[in-house]
Scaffold this motif. Structure first.
Motif, PDB file in Angstrom:
ATOM      1  N   TYR A 122      -7.423  10.270  -2.330  1.00  0.00           N
ATOM      2  CA  TYR A 122      -7.093   8.848  -2.070  1.00  0.00           C
ATOM      3  C   TYR A 122      -5.536   8.629  -1.688  1.00  0.00           C
ATOM      4  CZ  TYR A 122      -7.248   4.069  -3.355  1.00  0.00           C
ATOM      5  OH  TYR A 122      -7.216   2.429  -3.354  1.00  0.00           O
TER       6      TYR A 122
ATOM      7  N   GLY B 253     -10.715   0.754   0.292  1.00  0.00           N
ATOM      8  CA  GLY B 253     -10.730  -0.841  -0.597  1.00  0.00           C
ATOM      9  C   GLY B 253     -11.997  -1.087  -0.758  1.00  0.00           C
TER      10      GLY B 253
ATOM     11  N   GLU C 217      -5.745  -5.120  -5.247  1.00  0.00           N
ATOM     12  CA  GLU C 217      -5.078  -4.128  -4.375  1.00  0.00           C
ATOM     13  C   GLU C 217      -6.189  -3.547  -3.229  1.00  0.00           C
ATOM     14  OE1 GLU C 217      -3.577   0.631  -4.536  1.00  0.00           O
ATOM     15  OE2 GLU C 217      -4.445  -0.459  -6.328  1.00  0.00           O
ATOM     16  N   ASN C 218      -7.289  -3.653  -3.867  1.00  0.00           N
ATOM     17  CA  ASN C 218      -8.310  -3.220  -2.973  1.00  0.00           C
ATOM     18  C   ASN C 218      -8.891  -4.146  -2.295  1.00  0.00           C
ATOM     19  OD1 ASN C 218      -9.132  -0.240  -4.161  1.00  0.00           O
ATOM     20  ND2 ASN C 218      -9.107  -1.586  -5.807  1.00  0.00           N
TER      21      ASN C 218
ATOM     22  N   GLU D  20      -4.431   6.453   1.368  1.00  0.00           N
ATOM     23  CA  GLU D  20      -3.751   5.096   1.381  1.00  0.00           C
ATOM     24  C   GLU D  20      -2.646   4.975   1.902  1.00  0.00           C
ATOM     25  OE1 GLU D  20      -2.994   1.616  -2.182  1.00  0.00           O
ATOM     26  OE2 GLU D  20      -2.808   3.862  -2.795  1.00  0.00           O
TER      27      GLU D  20
ATOM     28  N   ALA E 299      -8.703   2.163   5.676  1.00  0.00           N
ATOM     29  CA  ALA E 299      -8.261   1.018   4.710  1.00  0.00           C
ATOM     30  C   ALA E 299      -9.542   0.154   4.286  1.00  0.00           C
ATOM     31  CB  ALA E 299      -7.327   0.002   5.151  1.00  0.00           C
TER      32      ALA E 299
ATOM     33  N   MET F  76      -6.603  -4.390   0.918  1.00  0.00           N
ATOM     34  CA  MET F  76      -6.746  -3.385   2.009  1.00  0.00           C
ATOM     35  C   MET F  76      -8.085  -3.829   2.728  1.00  0.00           C
ATOM     36  SD  MET F  76      -6.054   0.320   0.166  1.00  0.00           S
ATOM     37  CE  MET F  76      -6.730   0.270  -1.363  1.00  0.00           C
TER      38      MET F  76
ATOM     39  N   CYS G  19      -3.606   2.765 -10.299  1.00  0.00           N
ATOM     40  CA  CYS G  19      -3.051   1.997  -9.114  1.00  0.00           C
ATOM     41  C   CYS G  19      -1.530   2.175  -8.902  1.00  0.00           C
ATOM     42  CB  CYS G  19      -3.321   0.420  -9.023  1.00  0.00           C
ATOM     43  SG  CYS G  19      -2.802  -0.325 -10.647  1.00  0.00           S
TER      44      CYS G  19
ATOM     45  N   ALA H 149       1.100   4.038  -2.897  1.00  0.00           N
ATOM     46  CA  ALA H 149       0.687   5.248  -2.594  1.00  0.00           C
ATOM     47  C   ALA H 149       1.667   6.271  -3.080  1.00  0.00           C
ATOM     48  CB  ALA H 149       0.298   5.591  -1.235  1.00  0.00           C
TER      49      ALA H 149
ATOM     50  N   MET I  77       0.855  -1.129   0.030  1.00  0.00           N
ATOM     51  CA  MET I  77       0.130  -0.024  -0.035  1.00  0.00           C
ATOM     52  C   MET I  77       0.807   1.114  -0.158  1.00  0.00           C
ATOM     53  SD  MET I  77      -2.919  -1.122   2.937  1.00  0.00           S
ATOM     54  CE  MET I  77      -3.349   0.652   3.278  1.00  0.00           C
TER      55      MET I  77
END
Length: 245
Positions: free
Chosen positions: A161, A189, A227-228, A165, A185, A231, A211, A130, A126
């Protein structure tokens, strides 16, 4: 039999053409003896381009035939030029480095793998994702509002966002302020997972994912969804940990 190539490239006091340097290396790695001709001034470079009716340097000649610049040389040797093409390499690199860091830290600090290893892996992933977004928030937000459901309705969320993150990643890595990191998160997410699923699997759109920020060309799809989901999973994992303490 010795193979010889002729290379004309810009080598000046304040500028050495990087593509010329790479072309020389590529030729030598393929067994060529390079006749390296330096273009040491702008007038000399312009005169060379006018003489050979070319617009750029470097220029490579093999057996008297002009091959072209660095990209053309790669094609001549059968090396694919994938500039501008879609690739999962940026996000896979993030996950690979995050995994290596989490494993290294686990053995160095804990003496082996465990639950913290998974937490560090997700948190490091993450954080690095970010960081890539924060390099150009404007470009990221432009790509992000193309598919994110909340970002399309409230543009400031697209700008916030990457900061959210990064905040969640830093706090989760140290298990700090869980009352803040967990809901952040889980919220971003969940919104991200729903948005990606809707765009890819319902609307069946073929677009780039934001992303890795605006510089990447990662297709929106399963890895973006992962990725989501990671989270969300991290938030649930840490919530369970707090409840069982």
């Amino acid at each position: 039999m010795s193979k010889t190539a002729e290379l004309h490239r810009m080598v000046m006091d304040k500028h050495v053409c990087p593509y010329g340097t790479k072309a020389k290396h590529l030729l030598e790695s393929r067994g060529y003896t390079v006749e390296d001709h330096h273009l040491t001034s702008r007038p000399e470079t312009d005169a060379f381009k006018a003489k050979h009716a070319v617009e750029t340097t470097p220029q490579v000649f093999i057996d008297g035939e002009r091959i072209g610049g660095y990209d053309a040389l790669r094609e001549h040797f059968g090396i694919a030029n994938d500039k501008g093409g879609t690739s999962y390499r940026p996000v896979l690199a993030v996950f690979a480095v995050a995994l290596a860091l989490s494993v290294s830290l686990s053995f160095g600090v804990l003496g082996g793998l465990g639950g913290r290893s998974l937490e560090w892996f997700v948190a490091f992933s993450m954080g690095m994702l970010a960081m890539l977004k924060l390099q150009d928030v404007e470009q990221f937000s432009t790509m992000f509002v193309g598919y994110d459901l909340l970002g399309q309705r409230w543009v400031p969320y697209a700008y916030a966002y990457p900061y959210l993150e990064a905040l969640a990643a830093v706090l989760m890595a140290g298990r700090l302020l869980p009352w803040l990191s967990i809901p952040v998160a889980f919220t971003i997410g969940t919104i991200g997972a729903v948005s990606v699923f809707y765009a890819v699997y319902v609307q069946k759109r073929d677009i780039k994912c934001a992303c890795v920020g605006g510089s990447g060309n990662v297709p929106l799809g399963f890895i973006s969804l992962s990725e989501n989901l990671a989270m969300m999973g991290m938030a649930v994992w840490m919530t369970y940990g707090l409840m069982t303490v």
